[in-house]
Design a protein around this motif. Sequence first.
Motif, PDB file in Angstrom:
ATOM      1  N   ASP A 536       0.833  -1.204   0.000  1.00 53.70           N
ATOM      2  CA  ASP A 536       0.000   0.000   0.000  1.00 53.70           C
ATOM      3  C   ASP A 536       0.861   1.245   0.000  1.00 53.70           C
ATOM      4  OD1 ASP A 536       1.036  -0.025   2.530  1.00 53.70           O
ATOM      5  OD2 ASP A 536      -0.846   0.411   3.557  1.00 53.70           O
ATOM      6  N   SER A 537       2.136   1.091  -0.333  1.00 55.46           N
ATOM      7  CA  SER A 537       3.061   2.223  -0.295  1.00 55.46           C
ATOM      8  C   SER A 537       3.362   2.715  -1.710  1.00 55.46           C
ATOM      9  CB  SER A 537       4.373   1.811   0.385  1.00 55.46           C
ATOM     10  OG  SER A 537       5.352   2.815   0.212  1.00 55.46           O
ATOM     11  N   PRO A 538       2.916   3.928  -2.059  1.00 51.80           N
ATOM     12  CA  PRO A 538       3.269   4.475  -3.376  1.00 51.80           C
ATOM     13  C   PRO A 538       4.769   4.605  -3.578  1.00 51.80           C
ATOM     14  CG  PRO A 538       1.527   5.767  -2.350  1.00 51.80           C
ATOM     15  CD  PRO A 538       2.042   4.831  -1.308  1.00 51.80           C
ATOM     16  N   ALA A 539       5.500   4.876  -2.479  1.00 52.18           N
ATOM     17  CA  ALA A 539       6.950   5.011  -2.605  1.00 52.18           C
ATOM     18  C   ALA A 539       7.581   3.693  -3.029  1.00 52.18           C
ATOM     19  CB  ALA A 539       7.550   5.474  -1.272  1.00 52.18           C
ATOM     20  N   VAL A 540       7.094   2.580  -2.492  1.00 48.72           N
ATOM     21  CA  VAL A 540       7.616   1.260  -2.897  1.00 48.72           C
ATOM     22  C   VAL A 540       7.289   0.994  -4.362  1.00 48.72           C
ATOM     23  CG1 VAL A 540       7.301  -1.225  -2.589  1.00 48.72           C
ATOM     24  CG2 VAL A 540       7.638   0.243  -0.605  1.00 48.72           C
ATOM     25  N   VAL A 541       6.056   1.283  -4.754  1.00 47.35           N
ATOM     26  CA  VAL A 541       5.669   1.053  -6.154  1.00 47.35           C
ATOM     27  C   VAL A 541       6.557   1.859  -7.088  1.00 47.35           C
ATOM     28  CG1 VAL A 541       3.804   1.262  -7.826  1.00 47.35           C
ATOM     29  CG2 VAL A 541       3.304   0.526  -5.488  1.00 47.35           C
ATOM     30  N   SER A 542       6.812   3.114  -6.690  1.00 42.66           N
ATOM     31  CA  SER A 542       7.656   3.965  -7.529  1.00 42.66           C
ATOM     32  C   SER A 542       9.061   3.412  -7.660  1.00 42.66           C
ATOM     33  CB  SER A 542       7.708   5.376  -6.925  1.00 42.66           C
ATOM     34  OG  SER A 542       8.616   6.202  -7.605  1.00 42.66           O
ATOM     35  N   ARG A 543       9.587   2.827  -6.588  1.00 42.01           N
ATOM     36  CA  ARG A 543      10.967   2.338  -6.586  1.00 42.01           C
ATOM     37  C   ARG A 543      11.125   1.008  -7.302  1.00 42.01           C
ATOM     38  NH1 ARG A 543      15.366   5.392  -4.857  1.00 42.01           N
ATOM     39  NH2 ARG A 543      16.326   3.482  -4.110  1.00 42.01           N
ATOM     40  N   ILE A 544      10.141   0.100  -7.195  1.00 40.71           N
ATOM     41  CA  ILE A 544      10.376  -1.256  -7.685  1.00 40.71           C
ATOM     42  C   ILE A 544       9.436  -1.674  -8.810  1.00 40.71           C
ATOM     43  CG2 ILE A 544      11.184  -1.894  -5.394  1.00 40.71           C
ATOM     44  CD1 ILE A 544       8.705  -3.621  -5.075  1.00 40.71           C
ATOM     45  N   GLY A 545       8.426  -0.831  -9.123  1.00 39.15           N
ATOM     46  CA  GLY A 545       7.451  -1.243 -10.138  1.00 39.15           C
ATOM     47  C   GLY A 545       8.073  -1.583 -11.474  1.00 39.15           C
ATOM     48  N   SER A 546       8.980  -0.732 -11.961  1.00 39.31           N
ATOM     49  CA  SER A 546       9.593  -0.987 -13.265  1.00 39.31           C
ATOM     50  C   SER A 546      10.505  -2.205 -13.244  1.00 39.31           C
ATOM     51  CB  SER A 546      10.389   0.245 -13.715  1.00 39.31           C
ATOM     52  OG  SER A 546      11.454   0.515 -12.810  1.00 39.31           O
ATOM     53  N   LEU A 547      11.107  -2.491 -12.065  1.00 36.20           N
ATOM     54  CA  LEU A 547      11.981  -3.658 -11.948  1.00 36.20           C
ATOM     55  C   LEU A 547      11.188  -4.960 -11.976  1.00 36.20           C
ATOM     56  CD1 LEU A 547      14.306  -2.343  -9.086  1.00 36.20           C
ATOM     57  CD2 LEU A 547      14.760  -2.290 -11.542  1.00 36.20           C
ATOM     58  N   LEU A 548       9.948  -4.905 -11.481  1.00 34.71           N
ATOM     59  CA  LEU A 548       9.109  -6.099 -11.425  1.00 34.71           C
ATOM     60  C   LEU A 548       8.355  -6.342 -12.726  1.00 34.71           C
ATOM     61  CD1 LEU A 548       7.544  -5.688  -7.867  1.00 34.71           C
ATOM     62  CD2 LEU A 548       9.489  -7.116  -8.527  1.00 34.71           C
ATOM     63  N   PHE A 549       8.177  -5.299 -13.520  1.00 31.12           N
ATOM     64  CA  PHE A 549       7.330  -5.425 -14.713  1.00 31.12           C
ATOM     65  C   PHE A 549       7.743  -6.567 -15.632  1.00 31.12           C
ATOM     66  CE2 PHE A 549       5.894  -4.042 -18.982  1.00 31.12           C
ATOM     67  CZ  PHE A 549       4.522  -4.062 -18.737  1.00 31.12           C
ATOM     68  N   PRO A 550       9.041  -6.767 -15.921  1.00 28.22           N
ATOM     69  CA  PRO A 550       9.418  -7.899 -16.783  1.00 28.22           C
ATOM     70  C   PRO A 550       9.098  -9.262 -16.169  1.00 28.22           C
ATOM     71  CG  PRO A 550      11.186  -6.284 -16.688  1.00 28.22           C
ATOM     72  CD  PRO A 550      10.211  -5.912 -15.623  1.00 28.22           C
ATOM     73  N   LEU A 551       8.872  -9.321 -14.852  1.00 29.24           N
ATOM     74  CA  LEU A 551       8.596 -10.590 -14.182  1.00 29.24           C
ATOM     75  C   LEU A 551       7.104 -10.882 -14.058  1.00 29.24           C
ATOM     76  CD1 LEU A 551      11.128 -10.136 -11.239  1.00 29.24           C
ATOM     77  CD2 LEU A 551      11.412 -11.662 -13.181  1.00 29.24           C
ATOM     78  N   GLU A 552       6.262  -9.937 -14.463  1.00 32.61           N
ATOM     79  CA  GLU A 552       4.835 -10.143 -14.296  1.00 32.61           C
ATOM     80  C   GLU A 552       4.361 -11.324 -15.129  1.00 32.61           C
ATOM     81  OE1 GLU A 552       2.219  -6.864 -14.515  1.00 32.61           O
ATOM     82  OE2 GLU A 552       3.513  -5.523 -13.357  1.00 32.61           O
ATOM     83  N   SER A 553       3.539 -12.172 -14.476  1.00 32.79           N
ATOM     84  CA  SER A 553       3.064 -13.397 -15.117  1.00 32.79           C
ATOM     85  C   SER A 553       1.778 -13.116 -15.876  1.00 32.79           C
ATOM     86  CB  SER A 553       2.818 -14.475 -14.063  1.00 32.79           C
ATOM     87  OG  SER A 553       2.212 -15.615 -14.635  1.00 32.79           O
ATOM     88  N   LYS A 554       1.694 -13.670 -17.070  1.00 34.23           N
ATOM     89  CA  LYS A 554       0.476 -13.531 -17.862  1.00 34.23           C
ATOM     90  C   LYS A 554      -0.468 -14.701 -17.626  1.00 34.23           C
ATOM     91  CE  LYS A 554       2.213  -9.849 -19.740  1.00 34.23           C
ATOM     92  NZ  LYS A 554       3.437  -9.785 -18.943  1.00 34.23           N
ATOM     93  N   SER A 555       0.065 -15.812 -17.110  1.00 31.62           N
ATOM     94  CA  SER A 555      -0.761 -17.016 -16.941  1.00 31.62           C
ATOM     95  C   SER A 555      -1.610 -16.957 -15.675  1.00 31.62           C
ATOM     96  CB  SER A 555       0.132 -18.258 -16.895  1.00 31.62           C
ATOM     97  OG  SER A 555       1.039 -18.188 -15.814  1.00 31.62           O
TER      98      SER A 555
END
Length: 801
Positions: A536-555
Amino acid sequence: MGGNRTYEQDRFFEASLDQDRWQKGDSPDDWDACWYTGMPDPEFFRHVGPERKINHIPGNNALTVKSRLYQSLLTLHDRVSLQDNGQNGQVDRLQFFPRVYSMPGDYHAFQQEALDEPSKRWILKPKNAARGKGIQLVKDPANVPMDSSWMVQEYIENPHTMHGRKYVLRLYVAVTSVAPLRVYLYRQGFAKLASAPYDEENADNPYSYLTNPDVNALNLDADVPVEFVDLDRYRVWLREQGHDDEALFARVEDMVALTGLSAVESMRERSRVVGADTRGCYELLGIDCLVDDKLKPWVLECNLSPSLEVCAGAESGGDIEEGVKGSLVADLVSLVGLNGKPETVPGASVEQQLILETENEQARAGNFKRLLPSENSAAYLPFYTLPRLEDWVVAKALAGNGLTQPILQRRRAEDMISEDRVYVYDTRLGHLSVLNETASLIWLMATDGIPPDDIADALTQSARQNAATEPDTWSIRRDVWNSLADWVNKGFLVQANADVSATDFSPAGNIPLPQVSEPYSCVLECGGFHVELFTDSPAVVSRIGSLLFPLESKSRPGSRSRLEVVRDTPGYTLILDGKVVQSRLALSRVAPAVMVCLTGHAADEGDIIIDAGVVTRPDEPASAVLVANSDPELGDGPALALACRLDANFGRALRISAEPAAALFALGLPAQVPPARIDDPMISGHFSVHSPKDGHEVALQPASLGIAGKGCQVTTVLIPARSPLQHGGGLQTVSVNEALRHLIPGCCGPDGHPLDTAGFSRLAEWLETADRYLVNPDNLDAIAAQLSDADRPEIEQAFGQ
């Protein structure tokens, strides 16, 4: 004389005492005047009084501890905002202190502020240090310490400069009484100059943005490392520059008066707790004031036992500094009456005696200018929580009896009457208090809009009807004013300068935790690990969102784990399936901690995880090269540079499946390089700096999209060499053992455990099938050319040429 003392701290005080009246005490307990550098233990205050004085006031830390100073001013600001309700502009007078975030309670609020205002700069300060120790500009807000000894202060970006250098005004302030509050500003002081020209872009040069003499004394490149300009010369210089020095110092005086007023209740309460007769207490403070380029003063900090040492050399104001400090202490000794006896008038009332003391103190003030009580009493009475009777009596005398008594109204309290008693309910804390008969009468009359002295008159008339002797009018008045002040301090009542009856104002405590409209979640796939991440932390999302995006699962498989990044005090806590993985994480450590968690759970039974760079060709994505990253000075830099040279994709970490065919899958973790290498044009990209552990930084860059989870064939392993290779054109074959030495530190099995015997053997067998090369990372152009050489069929096969 005691405490953290030096001869320099003591000598002016000793020289100012009347030698015919004073001699040194025989023991630490044998004194009538105590001059203590630092803050003495509480027992020092238990026997003070009008004829036994000490140079400190209990509770002064409401001013002298940096975070407490901010809290005192913020509390005053918020209460006056409520009282004023935008009607009289009183709150505008309190816009003179920069924002402060106190660790650890304000950690998340600060991270939100840094996220909302990315261009704003901040300065990190120890809460209770002096002489510039530990002060530094914040380079990365995510990496501020969470320890309770630290705070972050808003950096004033536009300081006024003198001869091109930043400066801070050192103001000397004396508090000689808290009942009534008496505050003086010394007419002399100093502009303390930084030793290097101000350069807002040069955040690494403390001599440019810090003005502390102890810091600048270390600047060996400066012609004048420590320079003091006394306020007389400073004001002449201001006028020469076309500025209105009178207007500036009128604002400075108002700022100082309001700063002292913000802490008076804390000093009164602490004095009561330790049993101090405050008539024997006084305080000399050193306030540091920044002036911005609009000639607006800002209070930065308030120093306990300000330095009386002569810091500047004779050629840069040292002689003037010594003269100012010597006169300062002499005038202080005179002001508090150490060389005289308390003056009393036989038969004078308490009220008359208070006025006489105030007048006599003013007569011996020397170069001290009295700010409180003010000749313009009406300008400051609204800023008290509620004036005490002593404050009111003196203010009324100075105003010529033309003042209107304060009126009070409910703030955070509801009341009800039962059996002639009043019950007061604290709407904020949910506490219920029962008042005695007298307090009930005071409450009911005050909440009906009757002013304090009128309430006291009513109680006095009632006492006369039921007593054989004349009641003590002063005691009744004092009890009324004190009772009302206590209720105001508790937040039950507030001075009614405007119609605020419908307003419920929360207290100024820690800055409230920022809220987000809805939690962030995403499903990640890392090897055999499927996990849904929540925060629930916007600061965390801002820091790690782009790093996690390639790992997001489509299945989005039905069975998956749950990983939560929870705001905690201090920092963040990582929770996996209900169990705490890591806690007390600074924001800068969250992304590395999440990556460690993903990597540690990426392996199923029998799998092998290799932490190394994976470079794949876009035209032949099944073909890949593995690049070791075990050298901390290189990290994934060589792999990223090679990917750029070959126009290839990059991802970090490889999973060797336990299946018989030994299928290989890229995990797609972000690249990891030392921050010093992110400016390397060979590895251009979008990096963010994080801290896997305290004191160590690493730059992360998201993996290429589409690489995570892809099967690949690795037939070439490259190991960057620390030293240039002498033969092979930057490419040299290595043994399996040598390759293992570089890869094993980054290998693990299920649950992040080191490889067992079977896993080690499987890894060695797999390396037997691959081409293994030691490479020169500084000669990647030649390596890329050799990797494309038609005469090297094994390399062509590896890169799909």
